[in-house]
Scaffold this motif. Structure first.
Motif, PDB file in Angstrom:
ATOM      1  N   SER A 163       6.442 -17.637   7.505  1.00 42.91           N
ATOM      2  CA  SER A 163       6.209 -17.314   6.094  1.00 42.91           C
ATOM      3  C   SER A 163       6.562 -15.865   5.803  1.00 42.91           C
ATOM      4  O   SER A 163       7.153 -15.550   4.761  1.00 42.91           O
ATOM      5  N   ARG A 164       6.235 -14.970   6.718  1.00 48.47           N
ATOM      6  CA  ARG A 164       6.524 -13.548   6.503  1.00 48.47           C
ATOM      7  C   ARG A 164       8.029 -13.282   6.539  1.00 48.47           C
ATOM      8  O   ARG A 164       8.525 -12.412   5.830  1.00 48.47           O
ATOM      9  N   ILE A 165       8.761 -14.028   7.352  1.00 52.89           N
ATOM     10  CA  ILE A 165      10.212 -13.858   7.385  1.00 52.89           C
ATOM     11  C   ILE A 165      10.838 -14.314   6.071  1.00 52.89           C
ATOM     12  O   ILE A 165      11.752 -13.669   5.534  1.00 52.89           O
ATOM     13  N   PRO A 201       5.448  -7.927   3.769  1.00 54.07           N
ATOM     14  CA  PRO A 201       6.344  -8.307   4.869  1.00 54.07           C
ATOM     15  C   PRO A 201       7.727  -7.682   4.739  1.00 54.07           C
ATOM     16  O   PRO A 201       8.378  -7.781   3.706  1.00 54.07           O
ATOM     17  N   SER A 202       8.144  -7.032   5.776  1.00 53.71           N
ATOM     18  CA  SER A 202       9.506  -6.524   5.903  1.00 53.71           C
ATOM     19  C   SER A 202       9.929  -6.769   7.335  1.00 53.71           C
ATOM     20  O   SER A 202       9.134  -6.616   8.263  1.00 53.71           O
ATOM     21  N   TRP A 203      11.172  -7.169   7.523  1.00 50.93           N
ATOM     22  CA  TRP A 203      11.628  -7.479   8.873  1.00 50.93           C
ATOM     23  C   TRP A 203      11.507  -6.270   9.786  1.00 50.93           C
ATOM     24  O   TRP A 203      11.157  -6.406  10.956  1.00 50.93           O
ATOM     25  N   GLY A 204      11.775  -5.085   9.262  1.00 56.28           N
ATOM     26  CA  GLY A 204      11.654  -3.889  10.087  1.00 56.28           C
ATOM     27  C   GLY A 204      10.216  -3.585  10.461  1.00 56.28           C
ATOM     28  O   GLY A 204       9.913  -3.256  11.620  1.00 56.28           O
ATOM     29  N   SER A 205       9.306  -3.683   9.507  1.00 59.91           N
ATOM     30  CA  SER A 205       7.892  -3.423   9.810  1.00 59.91           C
ATOM     31  C   SER A 205       7.311  -4.512  10.709  1.00 59.91           C
ATOM     32  O   SER A 205       6.396  -4.246  11.506  1.00 59.91           O
ATOM     33  N   MET A 206       7.825  -5.738  10.607  1.00 59.39           N
ATOM     34  CA  MET A 206       7.390  -6.801  11.513  1.00 59.39           C
ATOM     35  C   MET A 206       7.773  -6.465  12.958  1.00 59.39           C
ATOM     36  O   MET A 206       7.006  -6.727  13.898  1.00 59.39           O
ATOM     37  N   PHE A 257      11.988 -13.471  16.239  1.00 56.76           N
ATOM     38  CA  PHE A 257      12.397 -14.110  14.986  1.00 56.76           C
ATOM     39  C   PHE A 257      12.774 -13.106  13.892  1.00 56.76           C
ATOM     40  O   PHE A 257      13.779 -13.318  13.191  1.00 56.76           O
ATOM     41  N   PRO A 258      12.030 -12.011  13.677  1.00 55.07           N
ATOM     42  CA  PRO A 258      12.516 -11.010  12.711  1.00 55.07           C
ATOM     43  C   PRO A 258      13.842 -10.387  13.142  1.00 55.07           C
ATOM     44  O   PRO A 258      14.708 -10.124  12.297  1.00 55.07           O
TER      45      PRO A 258
END
Length: 273
Positions: free
Chosen positions: A62-64, A219-224, A241-242
């Motif tokens: 979901s966050r992605i 959610p941000s891919w970098g912060s994930m 996955f990110p």
């Protein structure tokens, strides 16, 4: 015109990211921020959590999906700013020449000498973290190559007969630039904008990874990736996955840009024949 492999695969990956971002509200089974449950922390992928969960029990899938919205927003807006700045500066420099051309060339050379990420970091350090600051920083970073392409195209096009005819009819300089010259150089500008989208997505991820971009809990891919560093051994899926999402997005935009270049450039088409 047959579409090459690059434009087909790049378009597919780009549409996949766009589709995920646009319909994240319906595709995501959980809220990316509110649905945090420590009882589900660091769970591996299964039928309920397709991509597993992070250290706070939030669904990585979901966050992605919601992170795609941020990446697309940053990429589109920052590239729009870059394209407008580059086209206006390059077109006016190529058409007017003189001291303005010298000034724009000097400014472009200075910008090309500064690594884009370092310049963005400096802007973010002044403006502070956040989405608006991120858009401004990336929007002021990568206009130099667009400016050079716009200038060289203008130098070539302003000697064409239809431009000289417009001058003879008494059209103003701005009217000639935006109605006669700009439409005829949109091909290479579109290619540069598409290629720049991949760079913008990568820069947004890098700045968010360093803590200067999108701030938690959004959610941000970098912060994930930042959140997943400390649990890479016990829950590698939270980083894999990110990272894959960033890779596929950048790859898609780059392949699409290459495909558009091959399709729009007559010289490239002649070579393939």
């Amino acid at each position: 015109m047959k579409l090459g492999f690059n434009i087909f695969l790049g378009g597919f990956l780009t549409l996949l990211v766009v589709f995920g971002g646009l319909f994240a509200h319906w595709l995501a089974p959980f809220d990316p921020v509110l649905d945090a449950n420590l009882m589900n922390a660091e769970m591996p992928p299964d039928t309920e959590f397709w991509f597993g969960t992070d250290a706070q029990g939030r669904d990585v899938y979901s966050r992605i999906l919601y992170g795609a919205q941020i990446s697309l927003t940053v990429g589109i807006v920052s590239q729009l700013i870059n394209t407008v700045i580059g086209v206006v500066l390059g077109m006016t420099a190529g058409y007017w020449g003189g001291w303005w051309d010298d000034f724009v060339n000097g400014l472009t050379n200075v910008m090309l000498a500064i690594p884009s990420l370092i310049f963005a970091l400096a802007v973010m350090a002044v403006l502070g973290p956040g989405l608006v600051s991120l858009l401004i920083a990336l929007g002021l970073t990568n206009w130099s190559w667009t400016c050079r392409i716009a200038r060289s195209s203008t130098l070539s096009l302003k000697s064409q007969g239809y431009v000289q005819a417009a001058q003879t009819l008494g059209y103003s300089d701005l009217r000639i630039m935006f109605t006669q010259i700009l439409p005829n150089m949109m091909g290479p500008i579109l290619v540069m904008a598409t290629l720049g989208m991949g760079g913008a997505v990568l820069s947004e991820a890098a700045l968010s990874f360093l803590g200067l971009g999108i701030q938690p809990p959004f959610p941000s891919w970098g912060s994930m990736l930042t959140d997943a560093r400390e649990m890479i051994r016990v829950a590698p899926w939270a980083a894999i996955f990110p990272g894959v999402a960033i890779f596929l997005s950048v790859l898609g935009f780059n392949l699409l840009g290459d495909g558009l270049r091959d399709s729009l450039d007559p010289h490239m088409r002649t070579r393939k024949l």
